[in-house]
Design a protein around this motif. Structure first.
Motif, PDB file in Angstrom:
ATOM      1  N   GLY A 152       0.828  -1.208   0.000  1.00 54.52           N
ATOM      2  CA  GLY A 152       0.000   0.000   0.000  1.00 54.52           C
ATOM      3  C   GLY A 152       0.863   1.259   0.000  1.00 54.52           C
ATOM      4  N   VAL A 158      -5.168  -0.108   1.538  1.00 57.57           N
ATOM      5  CA  VAL A 158      -5.414  -0.247   0.105  1.00 57.57           C
ATOM      6  C   VAL A 158      -6.904  -0.118  -0.156  1.00 57.57           C
ATOM      7  CG1 VAL A 158      -5.181  -1.778  -1.880  1.00 57.57           C
ATOM      8  CG2 VAL A 158      -3.423  -1.778  -0.103  1.00 57.57           C
ATOM      9  N   ASN A 161     -11.527  -1.420  -4.060  1.00 53.43           N
ATOM     10  CA  ASN A 161     -11.564  -1.725  -5.490  1.00 53.43           C
ATOM     11  C   ASN A 161     -10.184  -2.117  -6.021  1.00 53.43           C
ATOM     12  OD1 ASN A 161     -14.314  -1.238  -5.685  1.00 53.43           O
ATOM     13  ND2 ASN A 161     -14.030   0.951  -6.172  1.00 53.43           N
ATOM     14  N   GLU A 162      -9.171  -1.428  -5.500  1.00 48.37           N
ATOM     15  CA  GLU A 162      -7.802  -1.755  -5.915  1.00 48.37           C
ATOM     16  C   GLU A 162      -7.426  -3.162  -5.445  1.00 48.37           C
ATOM     17  OE1 GLU A 162      -3.253  -0.361  -4.854  1.00 48.37           O
ATOM     18  OE2 GLU A 162      -4.836   1.168  -4.866  1.00 48.37           O
ATOM     19  N   PHE A 163      -7.847  -3.501  -4.231  1.00 46.45           N
ATOM     20  CA  PHE A 163      -7.528  -4.833  -3.714  1.00 46.45           C
ATOM     21  C   PHE A 163      -8.220  -5.915  -4.531  1.00 46.45           C
ATOM     22  CE2 PHE A 163      -8.637  -8.461  -0.986  1.00 46.45           C
ATOM     23  CZ  PHE A 163      -7.366  -8.891  -0.652  1.00 46.45           C
ATOM     24  N   ASN A 165      -8.958  -5.936  -7.528  1.00 46.33           N
ATOM     25  CA  ASN A 165      -8.377  -6.063  -8.868  1.00 46.33           C
ATOM     26  C   ASN A 165      -6.951  -6.617  -8.850  1.00 46.33           C
ATOM     27  OD1 ASN A 165     -10.596  -5.083 -10.359  1.00 46.33           O
ATOM     28  ND2 ASN A 165     -10.042  -2.952  -9.862  1.00 46.33           N
ATOM     29  N   ARG A 166      -6.443  -6.861  -7.667  1.00 49.44           N
ATOM     30  CA  ARG A 166      -5.073  -7.369  -7.563  1.00 49.44           C
ATOM     31  C   ARG A 166      -4.967  -8.819  -8.044  1.00 49.44           C
ATOM     32  NH1 ARG A 166      -2.059  -5.563  -1.960  1.00 49.44           N
ATOM     33  NH2 ARG A 166      -1.703  -3.382  -2.512  1.00 49.44           N
TER      34      ARG A 166
END
Length: 272
Positions: A152, A158, A161-163, A165-166
């Motif tokens: 992060g 984090v 949404n970012e998580f 998409n990881r």
């Protein structure tokens, strides 16, 4: 004049002997410098491999270059057994890694893993509580889950949404977060709020704990993630084994020629 096959076997075994030295030193270093059971896990196999290569290469080197027929015979016998064992292991590796794959989750960059999807032999390796306790300790020592937080920016959590998409590794997906079917509320990659909508059919939901030393290390998905990682590594090893097998067969064939040369020379000396 020393024949070409004897020279070639001697050169190949001299190279193998040189390679065995750093392998043996590496094993001794692991046994002395390892601070945990996980770091010392490979010390004995590495030492054994180094000693084995050193002894076999010396037998082949002396047998081929000094025309010691019985040593060359022992060398060829060991090579033959090694070829058979490696062939059997390669077939076994392909068979046990044939089943199992991550399940794609809609709207997620990662996959999720189920223990029942993998071969029974692999499942039995992680079903033992004694075995899993050691494996879990190694996973915790590796801080594989802590890396999700360290990624992060500026130490801030984090964004959800970012998580989602990881592209998480199999172990990170299985051990560091609860299954999506649990319906937990996201707080951070390794912190989730349990809700009343917990899926009762999935025992991993009750096994999840926000404690950084627990998380989902006791989950079936964690075991499945580990097996998926092992499966991937074993497939790579199996492919390399095929190449190594071809190399061993070629060396064995050359060694047989050198053995025949030794016998012919001994017969010529015996009956001038």
């Amino acid at each position: 004049m020393v024949r070409f096959s004897n020279n070639l076997v001697g050169i190949l075994n001299f190279i193998t002997f040189l390679l065995s030295i750093p392998i043996l030193i590496g094993g001794v270093w692991l046994s002395r410098q390892g601070t945990s059971e996980c770091e010392r896990f490979l010390d004995k196999p590495v030492i054994a491999l180094g000693v084995f290569l050193m002894i076999v290469s010396l037998a082949g080197l002396i047998g081929a270059c000094c025309r010691v027929t019985w040593l060359l015979w022992v060398y060829l016998l060991v090579m033959f057994l090694l070829i058979v064992l490696l062939f059997c292991f390669t077939i076994f590796a392909f068979v046990v890694t044939n089943k199992g794959a991550g399940e794609v989750v809609s709207g997620r960059g990662y996959k999720e893993y189920r223990l029942g999807d993998y071969s029974g032999w692999l499942q039995n390796r992680v079903s033992s509580e004694k075995n899993w306790n050691k494996i879990r300790s190694c996973l915790q020592d590796s801080k594989v889950c802590k890396s999700l937080i360290d990624d992060g920016s500026s130490g801030a959590p984090v964004p959800v949404n970012e998580f989602y998409n990881r592209h998480l590794s199999a172990i990170q997906s299985g051990c560091c977060k609860p299954a999506d079917s649990c319906g937990f509320t996201y707080v951070s990659p390794t912190s989730w709020t349990k809700t009343n909508t917990t899926a009762a059919t999935n025992p991993d939901c009750n096994a999840w704990n926000n404690d950084q030393n627990i998380l989902c290390y006791n989950c079936q998905s964690c075991k499945a993630g580990l097996l998926d990682n092992i499966k991937s590594d074993w497939k790579k090893v199996a492919v390399l084994n095929v190449v190594f097998l071809v190399f061993l067969i070629i060396v064995y064939s050359i060694g047989c020629c050198a053995f025949r040369n030794n016998r012919e020379d001994n017969s010529w000396k015996r009956y001038p």
